[in-house]
Design an enzyme around this catalytic site. Structure first.
Site, PDB file in Angstrom:
ATOM      1  CB  ALA A 149     -11.777  43.451 -17.248  1.00  0.00           C
ATOM      2  CG  ASN A 206      -6.679  44.397 -13.373  1.00  0.00           C
ATOM      3  OD1 ASN A 206      -7.622  43.651 -13.131  1.00  0.00           O
ATOM      4  ND2 ASN A 206      -6.831  45.549 -13.975  1.00  0.00           N
ATOM      5  CE1 TYR A 257      -1.769  46.070 -21.912  1.00  0.00           C
ATOM      6  CE2 TYR A 257      -0.478  46.923 -23.743  1.00  0.00           C
ATOM      7  CZ  TYR A 257      -1.677  46.462 -23.236  1.00  0.00           C
ATOM      8  OH  TYR A 257      -2.773  46.399 -24.053  1.00  0.00           O
ATOM      9  CG  ASN A 308      -4.600  47.972 -14.776  1.00  0.00           C
ATOM     10  OD1 ASN A 308      -4.641  47.085 -13.928  1.00  0.00           O
ATOM     11  ND2 ASN A 308      -5.283  49.077 -14.658  1.00  0.00           N
ATOM     12  CG  ASP A 355     -11.635  43.370  -9.600  1.00  0.00           C
ATOM     13  OD1 ASP A 355     -11.135  44.488  -9.426  1.00  0.00           O
ATOM     14  OD2 ASP A 355     -11.003  42.401 -10.086  1.00  0.00           O
ATOM     15  CG  LEU A 390     -17.553  51.477 -12.773  1.00  0.00           C
ATOM     16  CD1 LEU A 390     -18.719  52.105 -12.005  1.00  0.00           C
ATOM     17  CD2 LEU A 390     -17.626  51.923 -14.235  1.00  0.00           C
TER      18      LEU A 390
END
Ligand code: UDP
Length: 329
Positions: free
Chosen positions: A74, A92, A141, A76, A51, A33
């Site tokens: 999941a 992440n 990214y 970014n 996570d 979240l």
């Protein structure tokens, strides 16, 4: 079949959960979240807050739920943020996926479909872009997503995990119910930013550069509806269930629209003048990205339904008009 959707409270994740549940599948969601919203979680899905970097969390989830397959969203995904905080993206996206794969191997979970991106290509050599084209990301990214693909390749080879990587072009639009849609904070994507103007959230839209080598000088992108992306994940799971080989697929409509064209279509859809101002280029933006999705169409039998940008923007507008603050308020 039960499917574990990691990141099922996010934009593309939540739309995929809606499609899975429509098809009668049992869905389990795990999401930390941080960028997802509880309000985007389908009421019929089972939800766990956690996570993917927390191996104990994943181990207990796999042992309890024993999902047949995993869909992994999941991560970014903001290009600009990835350039100023690359470690966040490696942590992440890449480290998170390493923990996930360790847990999958130990718990004998064998099938996974995951989000990749057109940003793995960088500045393309050919248009439309094929999966076999050179991958040379121009931002962190895209680099972390390419690293994830390579991680999957070697782990699959050693441990027999079956995977499909889906390289999305520009995801946009909202669910037909009007209940879920795109909501990022801060928002950086073109269509939701344009629609903030008729929603009285911003006075104008900024056009990042009109001196590109394109017919009207603005960048060209391939816009693909989020529900079409969602359905590709379900087809990819079916593909893996048939025992097919690990694979990578582009997902786009195969048609390019310039920033100016997207603004014009949005003016028509919203019946608002939407003032636009020319601004400097945004760092890391390739001039033109258009997918060849022939492979997904042939191998997965994927067929996008929303092939018309006006219809796509209408679906986005239905959502934004009724949810000017996204899921907040
Ligand atoms: N863009 C723009 N103004 C904005 C946001 C985006 O001109 O306020 C341009 C951006 O430079 C790119 C295109 O719109 O050429 C799509 O950008 P977006 O961030 O939506 O997706 P991306 O292509 O970066 O994945």
């Amino acid at each position: 079949m039960s499917v574990l959707v990691l990141g099922g409270a996010g934009y593309i994740g939540s739309h995929t959960v809606y499609e899975l549940i429509d098809k009668g599948e049992e869905v389990i969601i795990a999401d930390n979240l941080q960028t997802g919203y509880m309000k985007a979680v389908h009421p019929k899905a089972k939800f766990y807050k956690g996570d993917i970097r927390d191996k104990e969390f994943l181990d207990s989830l796999f042992q309890k739920e024993k999902p047949e397959a995993v869909i992994h969203f999941a991560a970014n995904s903001l290009v600009g943020e990835s350039m100023v905080d690359p470690l966040k993206y490696y942590d992440n996206n890449l480290y998170g996926t390493m923990v996930l794969l360790k847990s999958m191997v130990e718990n004998k979970i064998g099938k996974i479909v995951f989000s990749s991106t057109a940003a793995t290509y960088g500045e393309p050599e050919n248009i439309p872009i094929l999966e076999t084209d050179k991958t040379e990301p121009s931002n962190t990214y895209g680099e972390t997503k390419l690293a994830m693909e390579k991680l999957f390749k070697w782990v699959a080879q050693a441990h027999g995990i079956k995977y499909v990587s889906l390289r999305y072009f520009n995801a946009c639009g909202a669910h037909k119910s009007g209940n879920i849609g795109e909501a990022h904070n801060p928002e950086t994507h073109l269509i939701p930013l344009i629609l903030q103007v008729p929603n009285n959230k911003r006075p104008e839209i900024k056009i990042f550069g009109d001196d590109y080598d394109t017919p009207d000088g603005t960048c060209i992108r391939d816009y693909i509806h989020v529900t079409d992306l969602a359905n590709a994940h379900i087809l990819a799971i079916e593909y893996l269930k048939k025992g097919s080989q690990n694979n990578i697929f582009n997902l786009g409509n195969g048609t390019g629209f310039s920033v100016k064209q997207v603004i014009d279509i949005s003016r028509k859809v919203t019946n608002h003048s939407i003032p636009a101002v020319i601004c400097p280029r945004r760092a890391g933006d390739p001039a033109k990205l258009i997918a060849s999705s022939e492979k997904a169409k042939t191998v997965l039998k994927w067929q996008p339904i929303y092939t018309d940008l006006e219809t796509i923007i209408e679906s986005a507008w239905r959502w934004h008009k009724n949810h000017p603050d996204g899921y907040e308020n």
